[in-house]
Design an enzyme around this catalytic site. Structure first.
Site, PDB file in Angstrom:
ATOM      1  N   LYS A 154       0.857  -1.197   0.000  1.00  0.00           N
ATOM      2  CA  LYS A 154       0.000   0.000   0.000  1.00  0.00           C
ATOM      3  C   LYS A 154       0.887   1.239   0.000  1.00  0.00           C
ATOM      4  O   LYS A 154       1.902   1.278   0.710  1.00  0.00           O
ATOM      5  CB  LYS A 154      -0.897  -0.018   1.242  1.00  0.00           C
ATOM      6  N   SER A 168     -10.296  -0.641   6.623  1.00  0.00           N
ATOM      7  CA  SER A 168      -9.579  -0.469   5.350  1.00  0.00           C
ATOM      8  C   SER A 168      -8.817  -1.683   4.864  1.00  0.00           C
ATOM      9  O   SER A 168      -8.341  -1.698   3.725  1.00  0.00           O
ATOM     10  CB  SER A 168      -8.605   0.704   5.455  1.00  0.00           C
ATOM     11  N   SER A 204      -9.864   1.618   2.438  1.00  0.00           N
ATOM     12  CA  SER A 204      -8.948   2.390   1.646  1.00  0.00           C
ATOM     13  C   SER A 204      -7.867   1.561   0.941  1.00  0.00           C
ATOM     14  O   SER A 204      -7.283   2.038  -0.030  1.00  0.00           O
ATOM     15  CB  SER A 204      -8.261   3.433   2.528  1.00  0.00           C
TER      16      SER A 204
END
Lengths: 98, 504
Positions: B77, B176, B152
């Site tokens: 990420k 997330s 997310s």
């Protein structure tokens, strides 16, 4: 409570965010809906309930105060928008030119 | 080979049947083929990935022992600092910023011999449930390219569902990791708060953020969990305790006698019928495997979403104050005519997207004089009540369960301008962030109403992360006939085993 575009402008100023008229008009009703939705939270807990700021029990963490390697000045400055003489260069701080 | 699990890939590398370099090349080729459709990656790091793979192969050739994930390709990420690649955190305000140190998670990944393929898309500063708030374009769900990949950590989950990586590392502040895992048909775990270091992770809401693993299988996820977890003196909220035996739990899958508490408040009305159907199927699987299913009530969970949307933006408004255009990142209006404060305002106005602005202003409001007690103070008390609900429920049950999300993936664009509808995607995941306990999402099959993946959420007490994997492994053996769910992008219709898909 009604949240006006003026209220949002004041908050944006506190948060140092420049917002256009369009953004202010768009944000105010959205924020009002969110604030209404979360307002019920103020009714949940009585005065006897202690607040929780952190989920895990926290104790202060100590370590020996010893010199250790850290970022070089060059590395720290490497991503700066502007530098001068090995330092961060920033726009003028005071309103009047010195 | 890239359609295999991470543990299978690692085993074959260790046995010398394939080289880590071959795996890395195949994965980079796969990214080149499909990422035009998915847009999971913000940066691909082909050269270093090959070097890291070569280093694993050299180690093997020298007879040195390899870890259980050595040579496995992973996507990261874009919230983790990793020297040599930009770190945007999905925001234009950090465009082109290169961190000058590595996150602890990254150091551990590299030490474990994982091959970092590149960095993947996310909602701006991890704020969102669809990855649409990213400043760098939408990521598409491999199950249906018109759908959101969750958020997310949408890029993490989509890259796994599209077989562009074997593992991924993300972060979870309100769901997330778990929500994108659910809507992509893969496994995602939010470890106990404090058990995974936040050092080098761009901060969103510091009392809630925790890094964690994604995998396509339960064992893969546990192996990554074990590789990145553990005490870190560089994180002041780190828990100094041994990592729970997550790998052993994933291998065992034994739930005999385990008390599984169904949370009354998380399910039923307002939930997609197909989601509830698959959730109930999973309860049946666990019961047949010897678990005792009970009902528990956590009445204050009804206030978790509201309390979260006060506490989180408050912490956001403080954390994102660091983006002041002085030391790194974007600077706008520095032409001699603007003061430092004007430059800050212009930069933040231009650099932040709509959701970041919304949350910063919401937090500023909740913390402002006259409103502090009514909002932030009350939310902290509600947080206490949520923690108490968990404590009580964990006396009656060893794990708590719910659907991970009320619905399957929705269409891109559908909730962009309806923040409240977007926030409700995290209804079931938020309580565990508020209390800091661990929780994971495991594939529950496909919803009969739309054919899209459903997630089954398991919650366990702090530092009992192994229980999540025990339950997840028990489910994995039965869900979809014991075969992994395979997204459409993999080139085969839903329900076909991953092993049947031709290698590229």
């Amino acid at each position: 409570m009604a949240l006006t575009a003026q209220d949002v402008a004041k908050l944006a100023e506190l948060a140092r965010i420049e917002l256009s008229e369009g953004e202010l008009a768009h944000l105010a009703p959205q924020l009002e809906v969110i604030i209404e939705a979360v307002a019920a939270v103020s009714q949940v807990a009585g005065a006897d309930v202690a607040p929780t700021s952190h989920a895990v029990p926290m104790e202060n963490v100590f370590r020996e105060d010893e010199i250790r390697p850290s970022l070089s000045a060059q590395a720290a400055l490497s991503a700066a928008p502007a530098t001068e003489d090995g330092r961060f260069r920033v726009p003028r701080i005071l309103e009047e030119e010195a | 080979m890239i359609f295999q699990s991470a543990s299978e890939i690692a085993a074959q590398i260790a046995a010398g049947e394939i080289s880590a370099r071959e795996v890395a090349d195949a994965e980079l080729e796969r990214i080149a083929q499909v990422d035009g459709q998915i847009h999971a990656f913000l940066a691909v790091d082909a050269e270093r990935a090959r070097e890291q793979a070569d280093a694993v192969d050299a180690k093997r050739a020298a007879g040195e022992p390899l870890g259980p994930l050595a040579g496995v390709p992973l996507s990261l990420k874009d919230i983790f600092c990793y020297q040599g690649l930009p770190c945007t955190c999905g925001s234009r305000i950090l465009e082109g910023w290169h961190p000058v140190y590595d996150a602890t998670v990254v150091k551990r990944l590299l030490a474990a011999g994982l091959v970092i393929l590149g960095k993947v898309n996310m909602d701006e500063f991890a704020m969102g449930s669809s990855t649409e708030t990213s400043g760098y374009g939408d990521t598409h769900n491999p199950w249906d390219l018109d759908n959101i990949p969750g958020g997310s950590s949408g890029g993490c989950a989509a890259s796994l569902a599209a077989f562009e990586a074997a593992l991924s590392a993300g972060t979870d502040t309100g769901g997330s990791i778990r929500q994108p895992a659910a809507v992509n048909g893969i496994v995602g775990v939010k470890p106990t708060y404090g058990s995974n270091s936040r050092y080098g992770v761009v901060a969103m809401a510091s009392s809630l953020d925790v890094p964690g693993p994604f995998g396509r299988t339960v064992l893969d996820t546990a192996l990554l969990h074990a590789a990145i977890s553990g005490y870190d003196p560089l994180d002041s909220t780190a828990i100094d305790q041994p990592v729970p035996p997550v790998v052993r739990a994933a291998e065992s899958g034994d739930v005999k006698g385990m008390r599984v508490g169904v949370v009354k408040e998380l399910g039923g009305e307002g939930y997609q019928p197909g989601v509830m159907r698959r959730f109930n199927d999973c309860l049946g699987i666990l019961e047949r495997a010897g678990a005792q299913i009970t009902q528990v009530s956590c009445p204050n969970f009804d206030y978790a979403l509201g309390a979260y949307y006060i506490i989180m933006p408050s912490e956001v408004s403080a954390n994102l104050a660091r983006f002041d255009a002085m030391r790194y990142g974007l600077r706008v209006g520095d032409d001699g005519s603007h003061s430092v404060e004007e430059v800050m305002r212009l930069t933040r106005g231009q650099g932040f997207g709509a959701e970041a602005k919304r949350r910063i202003i919401l937090g500023t409001y909740a913390l402002s004089a006259g409103y502090y007690d009514a909002y932030y103070g009350s939310a902290q008390k509600a947080r206490t009540l949520i923690v108490q609900d968990f404590t009580k429920a964990f006396e009656a049950a060893d794990v708590l369960v719910s659907p991970t999300t009320p619905t399957t993936a929705w269409g891109l664009g559908e909730r962009v301008d309806d923040p409240l509808a977007m926030y409700k995607a995290d209804l079931c995941t938020i309580p565990s962030n508020m209390a800091g306990n661990c929780a994971g999402s495991f594939p529950a099959g496909l919803s009969p109403d739309d054919g899209l993946p459903v997630g089954f959420q398991v919650m366990a007490p702090p530092m009992a992360d192994d229980r999540l994997y025990r339950v997840g492994a028990a489910l994995e053996r039965e869900v979809n006939g014991g075969r992994p769910l395979t997204s459409l992008i993999a080139g085969k219709p839903v329900g076909s085993g991953a092993g049947e898909v031709a290698d590229v």
